[in-house]
Design a protein around this motif. Structure first.
Motif, PDB file in Angstrom:
ATOM      1  N   VAL A  32      64.996-104.814  -4.969  1.00 28.14           N
ATOM      2  CA  VAL A  32      65.872-105.611  -4.115  1.00 28.14           C
ATOM      3  C   VAL A  32      65.141-105.954  -2.824  1.00 28.14           C
ATOM      4  CG1 VAL A  32      68.057-105.695  -2.863  1.00 28.14           C
ATOM      5  CG2 VAL A  32      67.925-104.535  -5.080  1.00 28.14           C
ATOM      6  N   LEU A  33      64.998-107.236  -2.555  1.00 24.05           N
ATOM      7  CA  LEU A  33      64.314-107.709  -1.360  1.00 24.05           C
ATOM      8  C   LEU A  33      65.315-108.264  -0.355  1.00 24.05           C
ATOM      9  CD1 LEU A  33      61.337-109.652  -2.992  1.00 24.05           C
ATOM     10  CD2 LEU A  33      61.370-107.271  -2.201  1.00 24.05           C
ATOM     11  N   ASP A  34      64.898-108.289   0.899  1.00 25.57           N
ATOM     12  CA  ASP A  34      65.685-108.920   1.960  1.00 25.57           C
ATOM     13  C   ASP A  34      65.102-110.301   2.219  1.00 25.57           C
ATOM     14  OD1 ASP A  34      67.582-106.783   2.766  1.00 25.57           O
ATOM     15  OD2 ASP A  34      65.719-105.700   3.197  1.00 25.57           O
ATOM     16  N   VAL A  35      65.922-111.326   2.023  1.00 22.09           N
ATOM     17  CA  VAL A  35      65.476-112.712   2.120  1.00 22.09           C
ATOM     18  C   VAL A  35      66.256-113.412   3.227  1.00 22.09           C
ATOM     19  CG1 VAL A  35      65.211-114.905   0.906  1.00 22.09           C
ATOM     20  CG2 VAL A  35      64.934-112.741  -0.342  1.00 22.09           C
ATOM     21  N   LEU A  36      65.550-114.180   4.037  1.00 19.67           N
ATOM     22  CA  LEU A  36      66.164-115.004   5.072  1.00 19.67           C
ATOM     23  C   LEU A  36      65.975-116.464   4.694  1.00 19.67           C
ATOM     24  CD1 LEU A  36      67.450-115.371   7.906  1.00 19.67           C
ATOM     25  CD2 LEU A  36      65.113-115.302   8.843  1.00 19.67           C
ATOM     26  N   ASP A  37      67.072-117.188   4.617  1.00 15.55           N
ATOM     27  CA  ASP A  37      67.031-118.614   4.287  1.00 15.55           C
ATOM     28  C   ASP A  37      67.422-119.400   5.535  1.00 15.55           C
ATOM     29  OD1 ASP A  37      67.051-121.111   3.170  1.00 15.55           O
ATOM     30  OD2 ASP A  37      68.396-120.628   1.517  1.00 15.55           O
ATOM     31  N   ALA A  38      66.413-119.869   6.274  1.00 12.82           N
ATOM     32  CA  ALA A  38      66.651-120.612   7.509  1.00 12.82           C
ATOM     33  C   ALA A  38      67.013-122.053   7.172  1.00 12.82           C
ATOM     34  CB  ALA A  38      65.408-120.571   8.395  1.00 12.82           C
ATOM     35  N   GLY A  39      68.191-122.478   7.591  1.00 13.53           N
ATOM     36  CA  GLY A  39      68.657-123.816   7.247  1.00 13.53           C
ATOM     37  C   GLY A  39      69.106-123.915   5.802  1.00 13.53           C
ATOM     38  N   GLY A  40      69.569-122.796   5.262  1.00 19.19           N
ATOM     39  CA  GLY A  40      69.892-122.724   3.837  1.00 19.19           C
ATOM     40  C   GLY A  40      71.169-123.407   3.403  1.00 19.19           C
ATOM     41  N   PRO A  48      71.355-118.359  -6.034  1.00 11.45           N
ATOM     42  CA  PRO A  48      70.563-117.922  -7.192  1.00 11.45           C
ATOM     43  C   PRO A  48      69.686-116.712  -6.893  1.00 11.45           C
ATOM     44  CG  PRO A  48      70.513-120.308  -7.038  1.00 11.45           C
ATOM     45  CD  PRO A  48      71.180-119.811  -5.793  1.00 11.45           C
ATOM     46  N   LEU A  49      69.166-116.611  -5.673  1.00 12.70           N
ATOM     47  CA  LEU A  49      68.379-115.435  -5.316  1.00 12.70           C
ATOM     48  C   LEU A  49      69.247-114.183  -5.294  1.00 12.70           C
ATOM     49  CD1 LEU A  49      66.096-116.858  -2.480  1.00 12.70           C
ATOM     50  CD2 LEU A  49      65.398-116.163  -4.786  1.00 12.70           C
ATOM     51  N   ALA A  50      70.468-114.323  -4.829  1.00 14.47           N
ATOM     52  CA  ALA A  50      71.397-113.196  -4.848  1.00 14.47           C
ATOM     53  C   ALA A  50      71.763-112.817  -6.279  1.00 14.47           C
ATOM     54  CB  ALA A  50      72.655-113.537  -4.051  1.00 14.47           C
ATOM     55  N   VAL A  51      71.874-113.808  -7.154  1.00 13.01           N
ATOM     56  CA  VAL A  51      72.146-113.531  -8.564  1.00 13.01           C
ATOM     57  C   VAL A  51      71.024-112.694  -9.167  1.00 13.01           C
ATOM     58  CG1 VAL A  51      72.384-114.585 -10.852  1.00 13.01           C
ATOM     59  CG2 VAL A  51      73.616-115.554  -8.904  1.00 13.01           C
ATOM     60  N   LEU A  52      69.790-112.890  -8.685  1.00 11.80           N
ATOM     61  CA  LEU A  52      68.664-112.083  -9.147  1.00 11.80           C
ATOM     62  C   LEU A  52      68.709-110.658  -8.598  1.00 11.80           C
ATOM     63  CD1 LEU A  52      65.660-114.581  -8.870  1.00 11.80           C
ATOM     64  CD2 LEU A  52      66.892-113.890 -10.937  1.00 11.80           C
ATOM     65  N   GLY A  53      69.604-110.419  -7.628  1.00 13.71           N
ATOM     66  CA  GLY A  53      69.779-109.074  -7.098  1.00 13.71           C
ATOM     67  C   GLY A  53      69.334-108.874  -5.673  1.00 13.71           C
ATOM     68  N   HIS A  54      68.809-109.925  -5.030  1.00 17.37           N
ATOM     69  CA  HIS A  54      68.301-109.788  -3.670  1.00 17.37           C
ATOM     70  C   HIS A  54      69.414-109.947  -2.633  1.00 17.37           C
ATOM     71  CE1 HIS A  54      64.412-109.746  -5.492  1.00 17.37           C
ATOM     72  NE2 HIS A  54      64.497-111.000  -5.906  1.00 17.37           N
ATOM     73  N   ARG A  55      69.172-109.400  -1.439  1.00 14.96           N
ATOM     74  CA  ARG A  55      70.091-109.573  -0.304  1.00 14.96           C
ATOM     75  C   ARG A  55      69.614-110.781   0.502  1.00 14.96           C
ATOM     76  NH1 ARG A  55      69.422-103.782  -0.332  1.00 14.96           N
ATOM     77  NH2 ARG A  55      67.572-104.089   1.003  1.00 14.96           N
ATOM     78  N   VAL A  56      70.512-111.736   0.723  1.00 10.00           N
ATOM     79  CA  VAL A  56      70.109-112.993   1.351  1.00 10.00           C
ATOM     80  C   VAL A  56      70.960-113.277   2.588  1.00 10.00           C
ATOM     81  CG1 VAL A  56      69.632-115.438   0.991  1.00 10.00           C
ATOM     82  CG2 VAL A  56      69.551-113.864  -0.952  1.00 10.00           C
ATOM     83  N   THR A  57      70.284-113.557   3.687  1.00 10.41           N
ATOM     84  CA  THR A  57      70.936-114.004   4.907  1.00 10.41           C
ATOM     85  C   THR A  57      70.641-115.486   5.095  1.00 10.41           C
ATOM     86  OG1 THR A  57      70.743-111.841   5.974  1.00 10.41           O
ATOM     87  CG2 THR A  57      71.091-113.735   7.409  1.00 10.41           C
ATOM     88  N   VAL A  58      71.674-116.288   5.238  1.00 11.33           N
ATOM     89  CA  VAL A  58      71.517-117.727   5.443  1.00 11.33           C
ATOM     90  C   VAL A  58      71.883-118.063   6.888  1.00 11.33           C
ATOM     91  CG1 VAL A  58      72.316-120.029   4.783  1.00 11.33           C
ATOM     92  CG2 VAL A  58      72.033-118.254   3.040  1.00 11.33           C
ATOM     93  N   VAL A  59      70.965-118.711   7.589  1.00 13.72           N
ATOM     94  CA  VAL A  59      71.222-119.176   8.947  1.00 13.72           C
ATOM     95  C   VAL A  59      71.287-120.697   8.915  1.00 13.72           C
ATOM     96  CG1 VAL A  59      70.368-119.276  11.313  1.00 13.72           C
ATOM     97  CG2 VAL A  59      70.058-117.188   9.966  1.00 13.72           C
ATOM     98  N   ASP A  60      72.401-121.245   9.362  1.00 12.46           N
ATOM     99  CA  ASP A  60      72.584-122.694   9.327  1.00 12.46           C
ATOM    100  C   ASP A  60      73.498-123.111  10.473  1.00 12.46           C
ATOM    101  OD1 ASP A  60      72.018-124.999   7.085  1.00 12.46           O
ATOM    102  OD2 ASP A  60      73.851-125.416   8.221  1.00 12.46           O
ATOM    103  N   VAL A 104      60.967-115.401   3.805  1.00 12.12           N
ATOM    104  CA  VAL A 104      61.704-116.351   4.628  1.00 12.12           C
ATOM    105  C   VAL A 104      61.539-117.736   4.022  1.00 12.12           C
ATOM    106  CG1 VAL A 104      61.918-117.454   6.889  1.00 12.12           C
ATOM    107  CG2 VAL A 104      61.429-115.004   6.741  1.00 12.12           C
ATOM    108  N   LEU A 105      62.662-118.404   3.779  1.00 10.84           N
ATOM    109  CA  LEU A 105      62.653-119.779   3.282  1.00 10.84           C
ATOM    110  C   LEU A 105      62.878-120.717   4.457  1.00 10.84           C
ATOM    111  CD1 LEU A 105      63.148-118.069   0.725  1.00 10.84           C
ATOM    112  CD2 LEU A 105      64.743-119.833  -0.050  1.00 10.84           C
ATOM    113  N   CYS A 106      62.024-121.715   4.552  1.00  7.82           N
ATOM    114  CA  CYS A 106      62.147-122.742   5.593  1.00  7.82           C
ATOM    115  C   CYS A 106      62.107-124.086   4.875  1.00  7.82           C
ATOM    116  CB  CYS A 106      61.006-122.591   6.599  1.00  7.82           C
ATOM    117  SG  CYS A 106      61.151-123.606   8.070  1.00  7.82           S
ATOM    118  N   HIS A 107      63.220-124.429   4.246  1.00  6.36           N
ATOM    119  CA  HIS A 107      63.286-125.611   3.389  1.00  6.36           C
ATOM    120  C   HIS A 107      64.085-126.720   4.066  1.00  6.36           C
ATOM    121  CE1 HIS A 107      62.710-123.005  -0.503  1.00  6.36           C
ATOM    122  NE2 HIS A 107      61.662-122.998   0.304  1.00  6.36           N
ATOM    123  N   GLY A 108      63.482-127.891   4.213  1.00  4.84           N
ATOM    124  CA  GLY A 108      64.183-129.009   4.818  1.00  4.84           C
ATOM    125  C   GLY A 108      64.530-128.789   6.273  1.00  4.84           C
ATOM    126  N   VAL A 109      63.702-128.046   6.980  1.00  5.73           N
ATOM    127  CA  VAL A 109      63.956-127.702   8.385  1.00  5.73           C
ATOM    128  C   VAL A 109      62.971-128.395   9.319  1.00  5.73           C
ATOM    129  CG1 VAL A 109      63.948-125.823  10.069  1.00  5.73           C
ATOM    130  CG2 VAL A 109      64.975-125.472   7.817  1.00  5.73           C
TER     131      VAL A 109
END
Length: 249
Positions: A32-40, A48-60, A104-109
């Motif tokens: 289980v990983l901690d994922v940050l999705d900036a602008g998610g 989908p990442l949470a469905v894989l079992g990861h903990r996801v924080t979305v900042v938008d 950390v995801l920085c997609h479309g930001v």
């Protein structure tokens, strides 16, 4: 099983990201990983990442997007693994933990922030220093120029090609576009190790829908073509989007 045509837009990114997270799990010794999705936004990647079992924080910055995220996570049964926080890239570290995330995801930001370097620096600062993964997805200049030219808007294509921000006119909804070299330089300046660059939506935005929708298996064949071209540098300069993967050292 055929995939929806809409899935072509992110299929390459998803496969690259999923593989990178699997490697991160193996190296960190944690499933289980901690994922940050900036602008998610509404959670196109986060859920989908949470469905894989990861903990996801979305900042938008959008309350509506965060509401849609909450609803989508609940529908997929992963509400307990998805957290939405209102904020933006420039204030990212005010709402997200510094050095607290495996990815950390920085997609479309970077297209939209006032200072891409600052926004990217904040995303990097949120990474764990021991091999954290950064995924950047940004608008590509060449894809926009090619699309305007093929649509017969030659003056707009030329303007985008010569404009410092890659914009084709005052009504262009995208404030900024990048060449592969510009995006590499921006990420490289943060000190991360760039491990992969992919062209995204090289063909799918240019192919008429009628050609795909009326031919059996055309969507899957187009997806395979996109995947094959994504890794080839020759196609990066004409992609609608550029995806870059980097790691903390």
């Amino acid at each position: 099983m055929t995939r929806p045509r809409a899935a072509l837009r992110t299929a390459v990114v998803w496969e690259v990201l999923k593989d990178a997270l699997e490697r991160r799990s193996a190296s960190a010794g944690r499933e289980v990983l901690d994922v940050l999705d900036a602008g998610g936004g509404s959670g196109h990647f986060a859920v989908p990442l949470a469905v894989l079992g990861h903990r996801v924080t979305v900042v938008d910055p959008s309350p509506n997007a965060l509401f849609a995220l909450e609803r989508r996570a609940a529908e997929e049964g992963v509400a307990e693994r998805v957290r939405g926080v209102q904020g933006d890239a420039h204030g990212l570290l005010e709402v997200a933990e510094r050095g607290g995330y495996d990815a950390v995801l920085c997609h479309g930001v970077l297209e939209y922030v006032d200072d891409p370097a600052e926004g990217l620096a904040n995303a990097v600062a949120a990474l764990r220093p021991d091999g954290g993964v950064l995924s950047v997805l940004a608008a590509g200049l060449g894809g926009a120029v090619l699309a305007r030219a093929l649509a017969g808007h030659f003056t707009e294509a030329h303007r985008a090609l010569t404009d410092p921000d890659g914009r084709w006119g005052s009504s262009d909804p995208v404030p900024r576009r990048f060449t592969p070299d510009q995006l590499r330089e921006l990420v490289g300046a943060t000190g991360l190790e760039i491990t992969a660059v992919h062209g995204v939506r090289v063909f799918s935005d240019l192919v008429p829908g009628a050609l795909v929708d009326t031919e059996p298996q055309a969507v899957e064949a187009l997806a395979q073509l996109e995947a094959a071209a994504a890794e080839l540098p020759a196609f990066h300069s004409v992609a609608t989007q550029l995806h870059l993967l980097a790691h903390s050292r």
